[in-house]
Design an enzyme around this catalytic site. Structure first.
Site, short mmCIF file in Angstrom:
data_model
loop_
_atom_site.label_atom_id
_atom_site.label_comp_id
_atom_site.label_asym_id
_atom_site.label_seq_id
_atom_site.Cartn_x
_atom_site.Cartn_y
_atom_site.Cartn_z
N ASN A 80 -11.68 -6.12 1.09
CA ASN A 80 -10.31 -6.25 1.57
C ASN A 80 -9.28 -5.65 0.60
OD1 ASN A 80 -7.97 -7.85 3.01
ND2 ASN A 80 -7.91 -8.48 0.86
N TYR A 120 -3.24 7.54 1.55
CA TYR A 120 -3.65 6.26 2.16
C TYR A 120 -4.50 6.54 3.41
CZ TYR A 120 -3.24 1.46 3.97
OH TYR A 120 -3.50 0.19 4.44
N ASP A 176 -11.77 -6.44 -10.68
CA ASP A 176 -11.09 -5.16 -10.43
C ASP A 176 -12.11 -4.34 -9.65
OD1 ASP A 176 -10.18 -2.57 -10.43
OD2 ASP A 176 -9.50 -2.60 -12.51
N1 LIG Z 1 -0.44 -5.43 5.52
C1 LIG Z 1 -0.62 -4.41 6.31
O1 LIG Z 1 0.29 -4.03 7.08
C2 LIG Z 1 -1.96 -3.69 6.38
C3 LIG Z 1 -2.17 -2.81 7.43
C4 LIG Z 1 -3.38 -2.13 7.51
C5 LIG Z 1 -4.37 -2.34 6.57
N2 LIG Z 1 -4.14 -3.20 5.54
C6 LIG Z 1 -5.21 -3.36 4.55
O2 LIG Z 1 -5.57 -4.72 4.42
C7 LIG Z 1 -5.97 -5.02 3.08
C8 LIG Z 1 -5.18 -6.19 2.54
O3 LIG Z 1 -3.80 -5.86 2.61
P1 LIG Z 1 -2.62 -6.91 2.32
O4 LIG Z 1 -1.56 -6.62 3.30
O5 LIG Z 1 -3.16 -8.28 2.19
O6 LIG Z 1 -2.13 -6.35 0.88
P2 LIG Z 1 -1.49 -7.14 -0.35
O7 LIG Z 1 -0.91 -6.09 -1.22
O8 LIG Z 1 -0.61 -8.22 0.15
O9 LIG Z 1 -2.78 -7.78 -1.05
C9 LIG Z 1 -3.77 -6.93 -1.59
C10 LIG Z 1 -4.58 -7.70 -2.61
O10 LIG Z 1 -5.49 -6.77 -3.20
C11 LIG Z 1 -5.47 -6.97 -4.60
N3 LIG Z 1 -5.87 -5.76 -5.32
C12 LIG Z 1 -5.20 -4.59 -5.46
N4 LIG Z 1 -5.86 -3.76 -6.26
C13 LIG Z 1 -7.00 -4.41 -6.63
C14 LIG Z 1 -8.10 -4.07 -7.45
N5 LIG Z 1 -8.18 -2.89 -8.11
N6 LIG Z 1 -9.10 -4.98 -7.59
C15 LIG Z 1 -9.03 -6.17 -6.97
N7 LIG Z 1 -8.02 -6.56 -6.20
C16 LIG Z 1 -7.01 -5.68 -6.04
C17 LIG Z 1 -4.02 -7.36 -4.91
O11 LIG Z 1 -3.92 -7.98 -6.19
C18 LIG Z 1 -3.71 -8.27 -3.75
O12 LIG Z 1 -4.07 -9.60 -4.00
C19 LIG Z 1 -5.78 -3.70 2.30
O13 LIG Z 1 -6.99 -3.01 2.21
C20 LIG Z 1 -4.79 -2.93 3.15
O14 LIG Z 1 -4.87 -1.55 2.95
C21 LIG Z 1 -2.95 -3.89 5.42
#
Ligand SMILES: NC(=O)c1ccc[n+]([C@@H]2O[C@H](COP(=O)([O-])OP(=O)(O)OC[C@H]3O[C@@H](n4cnc5c(N)ncnc54)[C@H](O)[C@@H]3O)[C@@H](O)[C@H]2O)c1
Length: 263
Positions: free
Chosen positions: A90, A160, A63
């Site tokens: 990430n 965000y 976490d």
């Molecule tokens: N998908 C998009 O469009 C997008 C766009 C810009 C930035 N991002 C960024 O990229 C990163 C990954 O995004 P994604 O699309 O894979 O999201 P996702 O929601 O598909 O995956 C996020 C992962 O982070 C984990 N997570 C959440 N809270 C947590 C915690 N407290 N401790 C440990 N793990 C935790 C979740 O369990 C999940 O496995 C994020 O930081 C997100 O903000 C995503």
């Protein structure tokens, strides 16, 4: 190009989505990974899939808001693979709420995962990254996932945007702070990428006759390349920044958004 041979990466939030895809690309390029997430079952499945493909991977419960979980995750990397060369911050969460409706608890939740998580990960990994940097030809690397929402405002997503804007400048300041330690620090700024979070972004903009299918189409056209991103688009960028090909790259922001912020 972009080889990661001999490198060990700890990737937060890598059970699924962009983190899991980064682990796939990183291991296919020759490296080893620690999959770290709050989703134990999904994380273990991701490790099994990576191992099936012949990769070296282990899972650790993390976490990102917990300092002791971070200590344990770094120790797992070092005890499993002997070193830690790359940290990918990430893990992240997303929600929309207007400032009028947002509570202090909502704000603090966003801050704790998206900002405290990056700070605690950086702090915990620093000694191991520094140790590996001293032995490596080029040094070690931290890659922080920000967003296009860390570059421009997004209506309804102020918390965000605050968090991702914070990640952007924390990255640059760390790049300056750690340059003499031979640790490069860069941020990646994805546009809308097709993951669970990507769908969450689409759903949060859908209401009434504005169905999620319609929102998806309008978001596709907001990206000049004409599609949403796929996880590999981002994973390739992260792995480039982790590789020695990016030896002279630090404090920069790699925007991977199909041209959405170029307009
Ligand atoms: N998908 C998009 O469009 C997008 C766009 C810009 C930035 N991002 C960024 O990229 C990163 C990954 O995004 P994604 O699309 O894979 O999201 P996702 O929601 O598909 O995956 C996020 C992962 O982070 C984990 N997570 C959440 N809270 C947590 C915690 N407290 N401790 C440990 N793990 C935790 C979740 O369990 C999940 O496995 C994020 O930081 C997100 O903000 C995503």
């Amino acid at each position: 190009m972009n080889r990661t041979d001999g490198k060990v990466a700890l990737i937060s939030g890598s059970a699924r989505g962009l983190g899991a895809e980064t682990a796939r690309v990183f291991t296919r390029s020759g490296g080893k990974v620690v999959i770290a997430d709050i989703l134990d079952e999904v994380g273990l499945q991701t490790v099994a899939e990576l191992k099936q493909a012949g990769a070296d991977a282990v899972f650790v419960h993390l976490d990102v808001t917990s300092e002791s979980d971070w200590q344990n995750a770094v120790e797992t990397a070092v005890s499993s693979f002997g070193q830690l060369d790359v940290l990918v911050n990430n893990a992240g969460i997303f929600f929309t709420k207007t400032t009028e409706k947002m509570t202090l608890e909502d704000w603090r939740l966003m801050t704790s995962v998206n900002l405290d998580g990056v700070f605690l990960g950086t702090k915990a990994a620093l000694p191991a990254l520094q140790e590996s940097a001293a032995k490596a030809e080029v040094g070690s690397a931290i890659i922080n996932l920000s967003s296009v929402a860390g570059l421009t405002g997004a209506r309804g997503a102020s918390a965000y945007c605050m968090s991702k804007g914070g990640v952007r400048l924390y990255t640059k300041a760390c790049a300056l702070e750690f340059a003499h330690k031979r640790i490069r620090v860069n941020s990646v700024h994805p546009g809308l990428i097709d993951t669970d979070m990507g769908q969450q972004v689409i759903d949060s903009a859908s209401r009434g006759s504005r169905t999620s299918e319609k929102v998806r189409k309008s978001m596709q056209s907001a990206h000049p390349i004409g599609r949403l991103g796929v996880p590999t688009d981002i994973a390739n960028g992260v792995v480039y920044l982790a590789s020695d090909d990016a030896a002279f790259v630090t404090g920069t922001e790699l925007v991977i958004d199909g041209g959405s912020t170029a307009q």
